[in-house]
Motif scaffolding. Structure first.
Motif, PDB file in Angstrom:
ATOM      1  N   GLU A 107       0.755  -0.923   0.243  1.00  0.00           N
ATOM      2  CA  GLU A 107      -0.238  -0.036   0.041  1.00  0.00           C
ATOM      3  C   GLU A 107       1.016   1.079   0.287  1.00  0.00           C
ATOM      4  O   GLU A 107       2.267   1.053   0.779  1.00  0.00           O
ATOM      5  N   GLN A 108       0.150   2.250  -0.476  1.00  0.00           N
ATOM      6  CA  GLN A 108       0.703   3.505  -0.764  1.00  0.00           C
ATOM      7  C   GLN A 108       1.016   4.196   0.862  1.00  0.00           C
ATOM      8  O   GLN A 108       0.055   4.184   1.620  1.00  0.00           O
TER       9      GLN A 108
ATOM     10  N   THR B  81      -1.614  -2.486  -4.221  1.00  0.00           N
ATOM     11  CA  THR B  81      -1.189  -3.837  -5.130  1.00  0.00           C
ATOM     12  C   THR B  81      -0.629  -5.097  -4.355  1.00  0.00           C
ATOM     13  O   THR B  81      -0.032  -4.823  -3.880  1.00  0.00           O
ATOM     14  N   THR B  82      -0.043  -6.256  -5.625  1.00  0.00           N
ATOM     15  CA  THR B  82       0.545  -7.246  -5.476  1.00  0.00           C
ATOM     16  C   THR B  82       1.548  -7.377  -5.786  1.00  0.00           C
ATOM     17  O   THR B  82       2.162  -8.550  -5.947  1.00  0.00           O
TER      18      THR B  82
ATOM     19  N   LYS C  57       5.551  -3.033  -9.464  1.00  0.00           N
ATOM     20  CA  LYS C  57       4.603  -1.697  -8.824  1.00  0.00           C
ATOM     21  C   LYS C  57       4.812  -0.808  -7.832  1.00  0.00           C
ATOM     22  O   LYS C  57       5.288  -0.110  -7.753  1.00  0.00           O
ATOM     23  N   ALA C  58       4.900  -1.909  -7.221  1.00  0.00           N
ATOM     24  CA  ALA C  58       5.346  -0.950  -6.117  1.00  0.00           C
ATOM     25  C   ALA C  58       6.314  -0.564  -5.464  1.00  0.00           C
ATOM     26  O   ALA C  58       7.141   0.221  -5.159  1.00  0.00           O
TER      27      ALA C  58
ATOM     28  N   VAL D  86       3.630   0.198   2.656  1.00  0.00           N
ATOM     29  CA  VAL D  86       3.345  -0.686   3.686  1.00  0.00           C
ATOM     30  C   VAL D  86       3.003  -2.005   3.586  1.00  0.00           C
ATOM     31  O   VAL D  86       2.766  -2.036   2.079  1.00  0.00           O
ATOM     32  N   VAL D  87       3.592  -3.455   4.068  1.00  0.00           N
ATOM     33  CA  VAL D  87       3.534  -4.053   3.102  1.00  0.00           C
ATOM     34  C   VAL D  87       2.972  -5.592   4.350  1.00  0.00           C
ATOM     35  O   VAL D  87       3.153  -5.278   5.640  1.00  0.00           O
ATOM     36  N   LYS D  88       1.875  -5.594   3.651  1.00  0.00           N
ATOM     37  CA  LYS D  88       1.230  -6.826   4.410  1.00  0.00           C
ATOM     38  C   LYS D  88       1.497  -8.046   3.959  1.00  0.00           C
ATOM     39  O   LYS D  88       1.340  -8.061   2.464  1.00  0.00           O
TER      40      LYS D  88
END
Length: 340
Positions: A30-31, A165-166, A170-171, A188-190
């Motif tokens: 996530e941004q 995005t997954t 892109k991230a 933020v990585v989840k």
């Protein structure tokens, strides 16, 4: 059981690179916006009103009347997690300073600022829907519910869905290009299979970091074994202005810097200034002024106030004995007298 404030949000720990998916499984990116973390509660029935809770549990909905007005777009029994941001119309960008003004405003002032400094809620998680808790649902399902909520109710300003995005490519593009814009500071990585654990640092935050230079104007510790470096830059009038501090130096770095420091001469430009332990803190550091002729190469994230002050501690990389203070980038404007 219906969620009611205060609710501790799930938190993220800072990392230097994207965690491997081998342990966490499929990842979502996530941004990360530079705002105030907030939880949003709609009433479970016809009575009550929208509540907006800060990370520390304070209710601040009265300071954001635009959100209260737009609450009619939202269904009852809803709890969202997200980021409060403010758009400075005059500057044409997201502004943390403007957000601070909004958060401190009361009644009539808050209503006046809502026009020139409109607030937005960027939702990135859903904790309750139709009065039913979703904390144990995996992030994958919660994100799908959140996207459906926005689509079904056609939610619009001030409600915004956080980009996700997954795809790692892109991230990485977001990290390299979107962070050039004010108000976007990283990712933020989840894990897609994660439940929402209140108060637990189970996510990861990755801020974009830039390498630059600054002037060492003061230290904590001793001249031979400094602990923190207080940094500055010259403004357009050639005044040395504080811009921030480093994280604690490693022993080898402290030894190197200490071997090159000299005590300040009378008339140091920071004589009489107070320096706080963190941005926004009231805890005052015990500092020693030094002759401002050493240049430090630093690694810093993109959270910088309009005046050029870093809101987070920067990292010392090395001494630049090959350059002079005249080679250090200058401030475009004069920041406040004290640095955090």
């Amino acid at each position: 059981m219906t969620l009611r404030p205060p609710v501790e949000p799930m938190l993220a720990q800072a990392v230097e690179s994207v965690p491997g998916s081998g342990v966490l499984g499929e990842l979502a990116f996530e941004q990360k916006f530079d705002g105030y973390r907030a939880l949003l509660f709609t009433p479970t029935g016809t009575a009550g009103r929208l509540l907006v809770q800060t990370r520390r549990g304070t209710l601040i909905q009265d300071r954001f009347p635009g959100l209260l007005t737009a609450a009619q777009q939202l269904p009852a029994g809803l709890v969202l997690d997200g980021e409060l941001v403010v758009w400075d119309q005059q500057a044409g960008q997201l502004s943390f300073e403007a957000l601070q003004r909004r958060a401190a405003a009361r009644s009539r002032t808050a209503r006046g600022l809502a026009t020139s400094l409109p607030a937005y809620f960027i939702a990135f998680d859903i904790l309750q829907q139709d009065g039913t808790e979703l904390l144990n649902d995996p992030y994958r399902q919660r994100r799908a519910r959140l996207e459906t909520l926005f689509a079904t109710h056609q939610l619009s300003s001030p409600w915004t869905l956080c980009p996700m995005t997954t795809h790692l490519d892109k991230a990485q593009e977001w990290l390299e290009s979107w962070t050039d814009m004010s108000g976007v500071e990283g990712l933020v990585v989840k894990a897609m299979n994660q439940p929402y654990r209140t108060g637990y640092r189970g996510w990861y935050k990755l801020r974009r970091r830039n390498t630059t230079e600054a002037i060492i104007g003061a230290i904590t510790g001793t001249l031979t074994r400094p602990q923190l470096l207080l940094l500055g830059r010259h403004d357009p009038h050639n005044h040395l202005r504080p811009i921030g501090r480093t994280t604690p130096l490693r022993p080898e770095a402290a030894h190197l810097v200490g071997g090159n420091l000299t005590a300040a001469d009378p008339g140091h430009p920071w004589t009489g200034l107070r320096f706080t332990s963190a941005w926004g803190s009231r805890d005052v550091l015990d500092v020693t002024l030094v002759h401002p002729d050493l240049v430090a190469e630093i690694s810093a994230d993109t959270a910088v106030d309009r005046g050029g002050v870093y809101r987070h501690p920067v990292r010392f990389k090395r001494l630049r004995l090959d350059v002079t203070v005249d080679d250090v980038p200058r401030l475009r404007a004069c920041p406040a007298a004290a640095a955090g």
